[in-house]
Structure formats: C-alpha cells, structure tokens
Write an enzyme that holds these catalytic residues in place. Structure first.
Site, short mmCIF file in Angstrom:
data_model
loop_
_atom_site.label_atom_id
_atom_site.label_comp_id
_atom_site.label_asym_id
_atom_site.label_seq_id
_atom_site.Cartn_x
_atom_site.Cartn_y
_atom_site.Cartn_z
N MET A 147 -1.55 41.66 -4.16
CA MET A 147 -1.11 40.31 -4.53
C MET A 147 -1.21 39.39 -3.32
SD MET A 147 1.77 40.78 -7.43
CE MET A 147 3.16 41.07 -6.37
N HIS A 168 -0.77 42.45 4.99
CA HIS A 168 -0.18 42.90 6.25
C HIS A 168 -0.79 44.24 6.63
CE1 HIS A 168 2.12 45.48 3.63
NE2 HIS A 168 2.70 44.45 3.05
N GLY A 205 0.11 47.17 6.22
CA GLY A 205 0.12 48.17 5.15
C GLY A 205 -1.14 48.06 4.30
N HIS A 206 -1.46 46.82 3.89
CA HIS A 206 -2.70 46.61 3.12
C HIS A 206 -3.92 47.01 3.95
CE1 HIS A 206 0.01 43.45 1.25
NE2 HIS A 206 -0.34 44.16 0.21
N GLN A 212 4.08 40.66 -13.97
CA GLN A 212 4.98 41.67 -13.41
C GLN A 212 6.24 41.07 -12.78
OE1 GLN A 212 1.70 43.06 -10.71
NE2 GLN A 212 3.38 43.49 -9.32
N GLY A 215 -0.19 52.06 -1.85
CA GLY A 215 0.72 52.47 -0.78
C GLY A 215 1.86 53.33 -1.31
N GLN A 216 2.23 54.33 -0.54
CA GLN A 216 3.37 55.19 -0.86
C GLN A 216 4.68 54.39 -0.93
OE1 GLN A 216 3.78 58.32 -1.70
NE2 GLN A 216 6.02 58.36 -1.47
N ARG A 263 7.48 40.86 1.04
CA ARG A 263 8.80 40.23 0.82
C ARG A 263 9.65 40.22 2.10
NH1 ARG A 263 8.03 42.30 -4.75
NH2 ARG A 263 8.10 40.46 -6.08
O1 PAF Z 1 1.37 46.55 -5.42
C1 PAF Z 1 0.94 45.40 -5.71
O2 PAF Z 1 0.63 44.57 -4.85
C2 PAF Z 1 0.81 45.03 -7.17
O3 PAF Z 1 1.84 45.58 -7.94
C3 PAF Z 1 -0.56 45.38 -7.76
C4 PAF Z 1 -0.81 46.87 -7.78
C5 PAF Z 1 -1.65 44.68 -6.98
C6 PAF Z 1 -0.64 44.88 -9.22
O4 PAF Z 1 -0.44 43.51 -9.30
#
Ligand code: PAF
Length: 279
Positions: free
Chosen positions: A30, A34, A36-37, A61, A147-148, A187
C-alpha cells in the site's frame, strides 16, 4: 523501471516476460515503503527474473472508522526506492481502475480470518483477500512476497491460495525491526516521539513471552506475562496478547508452530507484532 497505472498497461509491460517464460516475483504493497518492503523487493529480485511492485491503498480493507484518508502516501519516494531496488514494473492503479462502478464480486474469507485482527477489524481480511486475489490475477506471478509482521494476513493469503488453487508460491520474509526492536510499519509514522519510545513495549512483551515459553510456562502464563509487560507501560492500550497456532490462529495444539501475537494502540497508531516460538 516502467510505471503503469492501468491493467491494460500492466499486461503490455508483462507480455515480453510471459512470452519468454521469465519468472515474475510480485510484491503487493500500500506504498509508504520502508526497509521492510525493501527486504521483500530484494528477495524478489534475488529469486526471480522480473520484479513487479504494486502500490495501492486498498479502501476495501479499511473500516469506516479507520485511517484510510490519513494513511501515509509517498508515491514519488516509493517509486525512487523501487527503482533503486531493481523493480522492473511498478503498478500504481487508481481506485476506479481497480474497482470500476458495477463491480459485484468480493472474496469472503473465514478460518484464520475470523479471529483477533479479523474480530477487531470486521471486513478487513475480506478486503485484503479481494484485492490480493485480483492483483494475483492481474500480475500472474510465480512467487508473491509478504512480511511475517502481518502474520495473520499471511495465514489468510496462504489459505486463499490453497482453497482457490491459485498458482503462486507465497514467500514469507522475516520482520524487519528498528535497532530497539520496533517492527517497521507504515503506521509508525503516526507516533509522536514519546509514543515512539513507548511503542517498543510490543517487542519487549513478545520477548518476555518467549522467555516464559523457554521456561516451559503454560500458554495462559505466557499470555499473562505479555499482558503484564504492556500494563507497565503508560499510554499503551493493549488489545490482545495471545499464543496461537500459526496457520489457524486458534489455540495451539501439541506440535503446532506457535506464534506469540500482540496488538496495541499507542496514540493514534494501532500496532501489531508477532514472534514465532518453539516448545
Ligand atoms: O500488507 C499490505 O500492505 C496490504 O494488506 C496488501 C497485502 C498490499 C493488500 O492491500
């Protein structure tokens, strides 16, 4: 790196990879990227031929009282990080592109989606499953990286892939932490400086829980131990601290992989974390 915003552009960008049978590694996000990504993108780069990133703040979501409008957005910086990480295609669709008027199908998940995060955030995992199923169909990756840190999301997505026979391998990468243990999360940007210090209590509680597991405490005592650590940190409101089976999020049975999971509110931020433990 190609930046594409429509499904048609995405298919055009991926056509050469499909024709030459190069493997596609996919990192759905989303945004507000950072480290982690970055670890997910690095794993995808190492393991596949073509790396696809999606950036889409998925309204499905978020509950009505949640932080959709405030969710951090930083597309320019995200795309720069993606370029540096060797991403080949960044898919950045609009809400209308993903969910055109007249849309009538959603994915409904039960099992691990009913409990803890699912109970605290009604509809959240249906929204995650719907967008992830759609993204999997759009990108058609061989591997997808998660990610875990979002362990319950991982359990829900693994169940989705199994139950709907989605031809993708779900790769789970370890949680990336700050030096004081705080799990990286978009967040965390909501935390004021004093809250940022207090937020390390999630990690401290998980570690105390792990020590109790090592001392052969019952799961009930492990949970109480975590709760006590959080109770001693002013300004942090615990939502849950539990020991659960990693696949089902139910109470663990003998021999199952166990996760200590925790959620708490610190100021405006609702934070989650977890730690796999072994008996
Ligand atoms: O983990 C996230 O960033 C979101 O839940 C995802 C998997 C991209 C779905 O919108």
């Amino acid at each position: 790196m190609k930046v594409v915003r429509t499904e048609a552009e995405l298919q055009e960008a991926l056509e050469p990879a499909r024709v030459s049978r190069r493997s596609i590694g996919f990192v759905p996000t989303m945004g507000a990227l950072h480290a982690g990504h970055l670890s997910l993108l690095t794993a995808a780069r190492e393991q596949g031929d073509v790396v696809v990133l999606s950036i889409f703040v998925n309204p499905l979501q978020f509950g009505a009282d949640e932080d959709l409008a405030a969710y951090p957005r930083s597309e320019e910086a995200d795309l720069e990080m993606a370029r540096d990480a060797g991403v080949d295609v960044s898919f950045v669709p609009s809400v209308d592109e993903m969910y055109p008027a007249g849309r009538s199908t959603t994915v409904s998940v039960r099992g691990p989606a009913r409990l803890l995060e699912g109970a605290a955030r009604p509809g959240h995992f249906d929204g995650v499953a719907t967008v992830v199923a759609k993204l999997f169909n759009q990108v058609r990756p061989q591997r997808a990286y998660f990610g875990q840190k979002d362990a319950q999301q991982v359990a829900v997505i693994k169940a989705l892939v199994r139950d709907l026979s989605v031809p993708v391998e779900v790769v789970v990468c370890p949680t990336v932490r700050e030096s004081d243990g705080l799990a990286l999360s978009s967040r965390n940007a909501y935390l004021e400086p004093s809250e940022r210090t207090a937020a390390t209590v999630l990690w401290r509680a998980l570690q105390a829980g792990e020590r109790a597991v090592e001392e052969q405490a019952t799961w009930e005592v492990v949970e109480k131990t975590m709760e006590q650590v959080v109770a001693n940190e002013p300004g942090v409101a615990l939502e849950y601290a539990r020991a659960v089976a990693a696949n089902t999020f139910e109470a663990p049975a003998d021999g199952e992989q166990v996760l200590l999971v925790i959620a708490a509110r610190v100021g405006r931020a609702r934070l989650i974390d977890n730690l796999p433990v072994r008996r």
